[in-house]
Scaffold this motif. Structure first.
Motif, PDB file in Angstrom:
ATOM      1  N   THR A  40       0.808  -1.226   0.000  1.00 53.68           N
ATOM      2  CA  THR A  40       0.000   0.000   0.000  1.00 53.68           C
ATOM      3  C   THR A  40       0.834   1.265   0.000  1.00 53.68           C
ATOM      4  O   THR A  40       0.322   2.335  -0.301  1.00 53.68           O
TER       5      THR A  40
ATOM      6  N   GLY B 167      -0.807   4.001   1.915  1.00 49.01           N
ATOM      7  CA  GLY B 167      -2.147   4.429   1.547  1.00 49.01           C
ATOM      8  C   GLY B 167      -3.180   3.420   1.971  1.00 49.01           C
ATOM      9  O   GLY B 167      -2.847   2.439   2.628  1.00 49.01           O
ATOM     10  N   PRO B 168      -4.435   3.589   1.624  1.00 52.63           N
ATOM     11  CA  PRO B 168      -5.030   4.795   1.058  1.00 52.63           C
ATOM     12  C   PRO B 168      -4.931   5.970   2.040  1.00 52.63           C
ATOM     13  O   PRO B 168      -5.158   5.759   3.225  1.00 52.63           O
ATOM     14  N   VAL B 169      -4.626   7.127   1.494  1.00 53.95           N
ATOM     15  CA  VAL B 169      -4.361   8.333   2.278  1.00 53.95           C
ATOM     16  C   VAL B 169      -3.266   7.979   3.298  1.00 53.95           C
ATOM     17  O   VAL B 169      -2.168   7.659   2.896  1.00 53.95           O
TER      18      VAL B 169
ATOM     19  N   ARG C  60      -0.021   4.173   6.936  1.00 55.54           N
ATOM     20  CA  ARG C  60       1.290   4.829   7.079  1.00 55.54           C
ATOM     21  C   ARG C  60       1.835   4.530   8.471  1.00 55.54           C
ATOM     22  O   ARG C  60       1.745   5.345   9.380  1.00 55.54           O
TER      23      ARG C  60
END
Lengths: 469, 314
Positions: free
Chosen positions: B256, B259-261, B265
């Motif tokens: 990923t 992500g998403p956004v 993270r």
């Protein structure tokens, strides 16, 4: 880069993958240098005397498709300059920048490398690039001979020339003619489309018509189910991040919007402008209408060429550097159309140019400049153009490329017309690009997902402009 | 360090030393030998752990972009960090990952270990259980990325055949972290099971025999014998796996990339982004120090709560 021996088989080394290259490198280190020197003497090099007779220049690029063309340039350059040799290394895009950074830190990077507008401001700021104007071979280059504006992108804030323009790219619409005819349209119907951020114009109507749901109902027909779509009108390129090169820059650009307050080295971004916000709103609003795939389907690694090739999408906006990839899609009868014209009365494409830069760490800057001068010459750029992969920055090279593409049956006028007519939007060049990108990418993803309103970009814009102070 | 030739051998031993003298001498020689043996490991530890640790802590008080000299900025990085919403989000996301990953992994590994102990002692089975651990993290992540791809993945194909909606395993904010956690459970549970299995070997079979004579069921024996006697091992396994879990990076980077956004993270990825994508090594070092502190606190409490230093087997 101080190595002055020729590897046993230049050709083989250049075409192997990076892993094999690494293995070759360690092997080379393990084997006594003398062996290599001997092999070098036996090679076809013109300076088959002592190893010190020639200087070896390391040249890096990331596009494997362009490697053969640049190898031809290097061969020609070596023929003309028996005292110099060029060793080309190719690494994939992600590895390329990591290796380059590591190379700078370790003082073991290339002498000359292909540079990108998003990266060079950071390098220049840290004093890692040579000013081409200050080196003999490149001091007298007439930058007016390149395609309009390309060299300006590479001029630093203090007037230093950090790159020799090598090629340019613009954006167009790729489609499969079979899909268009199946929809009862003809390729001509895709010419001269218009678009605006309010109702999407004829462009949106075409996208709607080309969208088909699982039951075979088209997007502009009664009973269309936007939640179960089989074929999307427009292929998704993801959220586009800060630049939206192939994603939304051509939409926002067609409203007259510009990224920053100056073509190059702007100090204020314009994401607070309602024109860009409305353009983004329209584009990502296509998801709800069912004309474009949701974020969920494409994730962080969208693959629009695959979407077109597999029939998942009907039209794909992409850059001229992708011509070869789209042309090779199996079962696709490739057509290329211009981007739709926007409120400014014509289409607007992002105009991005790559260039060759010289590392400040190169022990042979003058020799490197001779290679860069050659890379920027008609001789080399024509060779690159003839390969039919990208459009070289010099008109002679561009023409050669147009011909090469025509030989493959591809009409590329869409990409060159936009430059000839000046219907372009410069790729932004500002400081702090890395930090800005880190802020913008998740935010753009959020807008694509539908979790964030475009109006919040006004606040974000203030934040990124704060980074530029 | 002195050369290995100073180690006395039978042939080079000095002739007829007095008995007490020899004893003293031998003891001193042992120390030297011991030092010699741990030297390679010490060099590695100092060069690859202590020095980077000290340097990292120093860098966390500087502004450093790798290419120009580091500049001392005091507590600036830490002030930025406390006010950085992405950092706090990363802490939250990492914790969520650790809870799902460790919770699931420990329960499954314990189950597998007990089954290996009580049900089947087949070496083939034991090897199979360990097999996923032999696959590299990146390869495992890539394989699952394809299996769970929204459009093409066989996982989603199965879902749609069964009549369920497709799930964006790696592309939806809700699913990204749980998916990554489960992928890593799949890879690690065999290894963890093996560690626990080793602990089970230390419990005498006579204890189980006695319990069986008293008519205890398997379940009763598990909760009455296995679990309490396994506590120190389990505690140690937890400490090690929690530390590893906090450092999750490769699976996220491959699937990923955060992500998403910012949904996946995790701390390590944010540290990596700051350092290698934005050249902000000072700030990245401060984030690393924060992670170190979190791990120290978590490990300390784990150690205390599980009393991993004491055993009830004696």
């Amino acid at each position: 880069m101080q190595q002055t021996t020729r590897t046993t088989s230049q050709q083989a080394t250049q075409q192997t993958t990076r892993y094999a290259r690494r293995a070759t490198a360690s092997l080379a280190a393990a084997v006594a240098a003398g062996t290599l020197a001997l092999a070098g003497c036996a090679g076809p090099g013109p300076a088959a005397g002592a190893a010190e007779d020639f200087v070896v220049l390391d040249y890096w690029l990331w596009d494997a498709n362009q490697l053969p063309a640049y190898q031809r340039c290097a061969d020609e350059f070596e023929r003309q300059n028996p005292d110099l040799q060029v060793r080309i290394s190719q690494y994939g895009w992600d590895d390329y920048w990591r290796k380059l950074t590591a190379g700078f830190v370790a003082g073991a990077g290339p002498d000359v490398f292909t540079d990108h507008l998003t990266q060079y401001p950071g390098f220049a700021e840290r004093g890692l690039l040579r000013d081409l104007n200050a080196l003999d071979a490149t001091a007298d280059v007439d930058y007016g001979e390149f395609q309009e504006g390309l060299s300006d992108l590479w001029v630093g804030q203090e007037g230093a020339q950090y790159g020799m323009p090598k090629d340019f790219d613009t954006v167009g619409l790729f489609y499969d003619e079979n899909v268009i005819t199946e929809a009862g349209l003809s390729p001509e119907d895709l010419d001269g489309l218009d678009w605006n951020p309010d109702d999407g114009g004829s462009f949106e109507k075409i996208l709607a018509h080309l969208t088909v749901d699982e039951n075979g109902v088209r997007g502009d027909e009664e009973g269309f189910d936007p939640d179960n779509v089989a074929v999307y009108g427009l292929a998704s390129n993801g959220s586009g991040g800060t630049v939206g090169q192939t994603t939304w820059s051509w939409l926002a650009g067609a409203t007259g919007w510009k990224f920053t307050d100056a073509d190059v080295w702007g100090t204020e971004y314009h994401f607070d402008d309602p024109r860009v916000q409305k353009s983004l709103d329209w584009l990502f609003g296509l998801v709800e209408k069912g004309y474009m795939a949701p974020y969920e389907e494409v994730g962080t690694e969208p693959n629009p060429q695959q979407a077109l090739g597999s029939g998942r999408a009907a039209i794909s906006a992409n850059g001229s550097w992708m011509l070869g990839t789209y042309a090779n899609l199996e079962g696709v009868d490739l057509g290329i159309a211009s981007l739709p014209s926007g409120p400014v009365g014509h289409p607007v494409s992002m105009y991005n140019g790559l260039a060759d830069s010289i590392s400040a760490q190169s022990p042979n800057p003058e020799e490197a400049a001779r290679w860069v001068e050659f890379l920027g010459s008609d001789d080399c750029q024509r060779l690159v153009g003839e390969a039919g992969v990208v459009f070289p920055a010099r008109p002679a090279g561009t023409e050669a490329a147009v011909e090469a593409f025509a030989d493959k049956g591809l009409d590329t006028s869409v990409f060159t017309d936009t430059v000839d007519k000046g219907h372009t939007l410069f790729h932004p060049v500002t400081e702090e690009y890395g930090a800005i990108e880190a802020v913008m990418t998740p935010i753009m993803d959020e807008i694509y997902i539908g979790d964030r309103d475009v109006s919040t970009l006004t606040e974000v814009n203030g934040r990124i402009n704060g980074l530029l102070d | 360090m002195s050369a290995p030739s100073s180690i006395p051998t039978a042939s080079s031993a000095p002739p007829a030393p007095s008995v007490p003298g020899r004893r003293v001498r031998r003891r001193r020689d042992d120390t030297r030998l011991a030092l010699l043996f741990i030297l390679p490991a010490t060099v590695g530890l100092v060069a690859f752990y202590f020095w980077p640790l000290v340097r990292g802590i120093w860098l966390s008080f500087t502004s450093w972009d790798l290419l120009s000299p580091a500049e001392f900025v005091g507590l600036e990085n830490y002030r930025t960090m406390v006010a950085d919403p992405v950092f706090w989000n990363a802490v939250r996301v990492t914790l969520l990952y650790v809870v799902i990953n460790i919770g699931l992994q420990t329960v499954l590994a314990l189950l597998i270990a007990v089954l290996m102990q009580r049900l089947s002692r087949s070496v083939l089975l034991r090897s199979l259980v360990l097999a996923p651990y032999l696959v590299s993290n990146v390869v495992a992540a890539l394989v699952f990325l394809w299996i769970l791809d929204f459009q093409l993945g066989i996982g989603n194909q199965l879902l749609s055949w069964v009549g369920l909606d497709r799930i964006g395993f790696f592309t939806s904010e809700t699913w990204a972290i749980p998916t990554i956690a489960v992928v890593n459970v799949w890879r690690h549970m065999g290894y963890t099971a093996l560690l626990i299995f080793a602990g089970l070997q230390a419990i005498s079979p006579t204890t189980y025999e006695a319990a069986r004579v008293d008519g205890a069921s398997e379940t009763r024996m598990f909760f009455g014998i296995t679990l309490p006697l396994l506590r120190p091992i389990l505690g140690l396994v937890l400490i090690i796996s929690v530390i590893g879990s906090f450092q999750v990076f490769d699976t996220v980077a491959v699937t990923t990339n955060g992500g998403p956004v910012d949904a996946s993270r995790v701390l390590q990825l944010y540290i990596y982004d700051k350092a290698f994508a934005q050249f902000d090594f000072g700030y990245a070092s401060a984030l690393s120090v924060a992670m170190l502190l979190i791990l120290v606190v978590v490990t300390f409490f784990q150690y205390r709560v599980t009393r991993a230093g004491q055993t009830d087997l004696n």
